[in-house]
Design a protein around this motif. Structure first.
Motif, short mmCIF file in Angstrom:
data_model
loop_
_atom_site.label_atom_id
_atom_site.label_comp_id
_atom_site.label_asym_id
_atom_site.label_seq_id
_atom_site.Cartn_x
_atom_site.Cartn_y
_atom_site.Cartn_z
N LEU A 35 2.31 2.56 -9.98
CA LEU A 35 1.90 2.47 -8.58
C LEU A 35 0.50 3.06 -8.40
CD1 LEU A 35 2.65 2.00 -5.55
CD2 LEU A 35 3.62 4.31 -5.57
N ALA A 44 -1.38 4.78 -5.74
CA ALA A 44 -1.08 5.45 -4.47
C ALA A 44 -2.36 5.94 -3.81
CB ALA A 44 -0.11 6.59 -4.70
N GLY A 101 5.98 9.81 1.37
CA GLY A 101 4.67 9.23 1.69
C GLY A 101 4.81 8.07 2.65
N GLY A 109 8.07 3.31 -3.94
CA GLY A 109 7.48 4.49 -4.54
C GLY A 109 8.56 5.46 -4.95
N SER A 143 0.87 -1.18 0.00
CA SER A 143 0.00 0.00 0.00
C SER A 143 0.90 1.23 0.00
CB SER A 143 -0.94 0.01 1.20
OG SER A 143 -0.23 0.06 2.41
N ALA A 144 0.43 2.30 -0.64
CA ALA A 144 1.21 3.53 -0.77
C ALA A 144 0.28 4.73 -0.79
CB ALA A 144 2.04 3.50 -2.05
N THR A 145 0.76 5.83 -0.22
CA THR A 145 -0.03 7.07 -0.23
C THR A 145 0.50 8.09 -1.23
OG1 THR A 145 1.29 8.03 1.56
CG2 THR A 145 -0.69 6.78 2.19
N ALA A 146 1.63 7.81 -1.87
CA ALA A 146 2.22 8.76 -2.81
C ALA A 146 3.09 8.03 -3.82
CB ALA A 146 3.06 9.79 -2.05
N GLY A 147 3.32 8.67 -4.94
CA GLY A 147 4.21 8.12 -5.95
C GLY A 147 3.49 7.68 -7.20
N LYS A 148 4.30 7.39 -8.25
CA LYS A 148 3.75 6.97 -9.54
C LYS A 148 4.29 5.63 -10.01
CE LYS A 148 2.88 11.63 -11.03
NZ LYS A 148 3.21 12.75 -11.87
N PHE A 163 4.29 3.94 3.14
CA PHE A 163 4.25 2.70 2.37
C PHE A 163 4.22 1.53 3.34
CE2 PHE A 163 6.64 5.97 0.23
CZ PHE A 163 6.10 5.99 -1.03
#
Length: 109
Positions: free
Chosen positions: A62, A64, A98, A94, A33-38, A100
């Motif tokens: 990703l 995000a 953020g 990521g 799981s991630a809250t930021a990035g591409k 992760f």
């Protein structure tokens, strides 16, 4: 799992040393799981090069959104995955600041 609060734009996880025969592993699957990035990246180093080679890389887009997703890295399709033992792994969850969480990572035939 492993939770990471990245304060920089290039969070990484390094596994070294390791000793992996690349032949039976054709893909690496990760639940993340991630809250930021591409992008999310999987990199490796072999006996010959001695460190993680920038050209030994598989990346996937990703998602995000903070929810767990599975990502598949088709390492067996990369020409540099074959022939030499894998001595180092690097996972970039990521490419931005953020939060992760890596739930698991596994090699598959």
């Amino acid at each position: 799992g492993l939770a990471i609060a990245a304060r920089g734009d290039d969070p990484i996880i390094v596994i070294s040393p390791c000793n992996i025969d690349p032949e039976p592993t054709k893909r690496v699957r990760v639940r993340l799981s991630a809250t930021a990035g591409k992008m999310v990246e999987f990199r490796w180093g072999t006996e010959e090069f001695g460190r993680i080679d920038p050209g030994k890389l598989v990346s996937v887009p990703l998602q995000a959104d903070g929810k767990p997703h599975e990502y598949v890295f088709e390492v067996g399709r990369h020409p540099d995955w074959r022939g030499e033992r894998i001595k180092r792994l690097r996972f970039d969850p990521g490419d931005a600041k953020g939060t992760f969480k890596v739930y698991w990572m596994r090699g598959e035939p």
